[in-house]
Design a protein around this motif. Structure first.
Motif, PDB file in Angstrom:
ATOM      1  N   ALA A 206       0.830  -1.203   0.000  1.00 38.61           N
ATOM      2  CA  ALA A 206       0.000   0.000   0.000  1.00 38.61           C
ATOM      3  C   ALA A 206       0.866   1.255   0.000  1.00 38.61           C
ATOM      4  N   GLN A 207       0.400   2.271  -0.730  1.00 35.82           N
ATOM      5  CA  GLN A 207       1.069   3.573  -0.793  1.00 35.82           C
ATOM      6  C   GLN A 207       0.142   4.627  -0.172  1.00 35.82           C
ATOM      7  N   PRO A 208       0.055   4.668   1.158  1.00 29.99           N
ATOM      8  CA  PRO A 208      -0.936   5.534   1.811  1.00 29.99           C
ATOM      9  C   PRO A 208      -0.754   7.012   1.496  1.00 29.99           C
ATOM     10  N   ASP A 209       0.466   7.451   1.200  1.00 30.12           N
ATOM     11  CA  ASP A 209       0.679   8.867   0.876  1.00 30.12           C
ATOM     12  C   ASP A 209      -0.056   9.279  -0.400  1.00 30.12           C
ATOM     13  N   LEU A 210      -0.362   8.313  -1.251  1.00 35.61           N
ATOM     14  CA  LEU A 210      -1.020   8.630  -2.523  1.00 35.61           C
ATOM     15  C   LEU A 210      -2.543   8.654  -2.412  1.00 35.61           C
ATOM     16  N   THR A 211      -3.083   8.229  -1.282  1.00 36.55           N
ATOM     17  CA  THR A 211      -4.539   8.149  -1.133  1.00 36.55           C
ATOM     18  C   THR A 211      -5.188   9.528  -1.196  1.00 36.55           C
ATOM     19  N   VAL A 212      -6.262   9.611  -1.971  1.00 32.21           N
ATOM     20  CA  VAL A 212      -7.077  10.837  -1.996  1.00 32.21           C
ATOM     21  C   VAL A 212      -8.522  10.443  -1.717  1.00 32.21           C
ATOM     22  N   SER A 213      -9.323  11.425  -1.302  1.00 31.48           N
ATOM     23  CA  SER A 213     -10.725  11.151  -0.988  1.00 31.48           C
ATOM     24  C   SER A 213     -11.525  12.439  -1.152  1.00 31.48           C
ATOM     25  N   THR A 214     -12.787  12.400  -0.756  1.00 30.35           N
ATOM     26  CA  THR A 214     -13.706  13.522  -0.971  1.00 30.35           C
ATOM     27  C   THR A 214     -13.130  14.854  -0.492  1.00 30.35           C
ATOM     28  N   LYS A 215     -12.622  14.892   0.727  1.00 31.86           N
ATOM     29  CA  LYS A 215     -12.129  16.131   1.330  1.00 31.86           C
ATOM     30  C   LYS A 215     -10.612  16.279   1.254  1.00 31.86           C
ATOM     31  N   ASN A 216      -9.905  15.207   0.978  1.00 33.62           N
ATOM     32  CA  ASN A 216      -8.444  15.248   0.969  1.00 33.62           C
ATOM     33  C   ASN A 216      -7.918  14.869  -0.410  1.00 33.62           C
ATOM     34  N   HIS A 217      -7.466  15.873  -1.136  1.00 34.03           N
ATOM     35  CA  HIS A 217      -6.983  15.655  -2.501  1.00 34.03           C
ATOM     36  C   HIS A 217      -6.035  16.801  -2.848  1.00 34.03           C
ATOM     37  N   GLY A 218      -5.697  16.940  -4.115  1.00 34.75           N
ATOM     38  CA  GLY A 218      -4.718  17.953  -4.493  1.00 34.75           C
ATOM     39  C   GLY A 218      -5.284  19.129  -5.262  1.00 34.75           C
ATOM     40  N   GLY A 219      -6.615  19.300  -5.226  1.00 32.59           N
ATOM     41  CA  GLY A 219      -7.241  20.348  -6.015  1.00 32.59           C
ATOM     42  C   GLY A 219      -7.785  21.497  -5.201  1.00 32.59           C
ATOM     43  N   THR A 220      -8.870  22.082  -5.675  1.00 34.22           N
ATOM     44  CA  THR A 220      -9.501  23.213  -5.004  1.00 34.22           C
ATOM     45  C   THR A 220     -10.159  22.761  -3.701  1.00 34.22           C
ATOM     46  N   THR A 221     -10.819  23.679  -3.036  1.00 32.91           N
ATOM     47  CA  THR A 221     -11.496  23.338  -1.781  1.00 32.91           C
ATOM     48  C   THR A 221     -12.817  22.604  -2.007  1.00 32.91           C
ATOM     49  N   ASP A 222     -13.228  22.450  -3.262  1.00 31.97           N
ATOM     50  CA  ASP A 222     -14.457  21.712  -3.558  1.00 31.97           C
ATOM     51  C   ASP A 222     -14.277  20.225  -3.253  1.00 31.97           C
ATOM     52  N   ASP A 223     -15.405  19.538  -3.084  1.00 33.42           N
ATOM     53  CA  ASP A 223     -15.364  18.095  -2.880  1.00 33.42           C
ATOM     54  C   ASP A 223     -14.948  17.385  -4.159  1.00 33.42           C
ATOM     55  N   PHE A 224     -14.132  16.354  -3.992  1.00 33.11           N
ATOM     56  CA  PHE A 224     -13.760  15.474  -5.088  1.00 33.11           C
ATOM     57  C   PHE A 224     -14.803  14.366  -5.149  1.00 33.11           C
ATOM     58  N   VAL A 225     -15.540  14.281  -6.250  1.00 28.26           N
ATOM     59  CA  VAL A 225     -16.650  13.336  -6.374  1.00 28.26           C
ATOM     60  C   VAL A 225     -16.494  12.526  -7.664  1.00 28.26           C
TER      61      VAL A 225
END
Length: 267
Positions: A206-225
């Protein structure tokens, strides 16, 4: 006559037994079967061994998408079986396209073996993608397997990304996951719609540092859906013009897409 009747009765019983035995399931599951109890939840499986050598534009359950790029089936580099050779010029692309997917719960696991000959060393921040998932109901492109050349390190690093959705164009690359060229690796990713979560595994780890989710990602403050996934592209694309090197090549094999983790990456 008694012996003939006994023989006939024996044949009748044998035939009944044969009819009662279900046919053996194919070693290559039927693509896009989404029932979890059938084939262990497998949606697509491809190892290229049943395809003729040479240029290829389609296979069992998949087509291709290429611009300034080619896909061909070649003998395995280990001397066994066959594998897919992908080659692009400049900022070209070449993908295997798995269409008409309908993963249960809009979640899926994917696994593939890959070897990239060289990663870009120019221009600065050159961005590349090896997997892209999408759906007709949303412009959001989910890129669970890709990365970027970071001149500040310098080096190429794996990262999960997205584009065209409310969170914008981003690649969440991490120095803890360096991209190694010229070496076979087994990559897995999980798209989990319960939290719009993407997790990545390299060689079974597993590469936990690469995990992204609804609130935690690399973009704007909007939700990632997530979109409602119906397509998955696997291959290579570089987005910047005039890269170095001027051409890229990768090998890909043992593709599997399933509603459950396929595994087989442990080394």
């Amino acid at each position: 006559m008694t012996n003939l009747r006994k023989a006939a009765a024996a044949l009748s019983v044998a035939a009944a037994i044969l009819v009662a035995i279900p046919p053996t399931a194919s070693a290559t599951p039927v693509p896009h079967d989404t029932s979890d109890h059938t084939y262990g939840g497998t949606l697509v499986r491809e190892n290229f061994n049943h395809l003729p050598l040479g240029p290829v534009t389609k296979g069992r359950g998949w087509t291709t998408d290429a611009s300034n790029g080619t896909l061909s089936v070649e003998p395995g580099t280990d001397g066994r079986g066959r594998e897919l050779r992908i080659r692009t010029e400049g900022n070209g692309r070449a993908f295997v396209v798995l269409s008409d997917l309908a993963p249960p719960g809009n979640s899926l696991w994917a696994r593939m073996r890959l070897r990239v000959t060289e990663f870009p060393t120019a221009p600065d921040w050159a961005h590349w993608t090896l997997a892209e998932a999408s759906g007709a109901d949303s412009p959001t492109l989910v890129r669970p397997l890709g990365g970027q050349y970071a001149p500040t390190e310098p080096g190429n690093f794996w990262g999960v990304g997205s584009d065209l959705g409310p969170t914008g164009d981003w690649t969440n690359w991490k120095t803890s996951a360096p991209a190694v060229a010229g070496k076979w690796q087994c990559a897995e990713f999980h798209l989990d719609a319960t939290d719009n979560r993407v997790t990545v595994y390299l060689n079974g780890v597993a590469q936990p540092d690469l995990t992204v989710s609804t609130k935690n990602h690399g973009g704007t403050t909007d939700d990632f859906v997530f979109p409602t996934f119906d397509k998955l592209k696997l291959g290579w694309q570089l987005y910047q013009a005039n890269p170095a090197p001027a051409a890229f090549e990768m090998r890909m094999d043992d593709i599997a897409v399933s509603s459950r983790r396929v595994g087989g990456c442990e080394v």
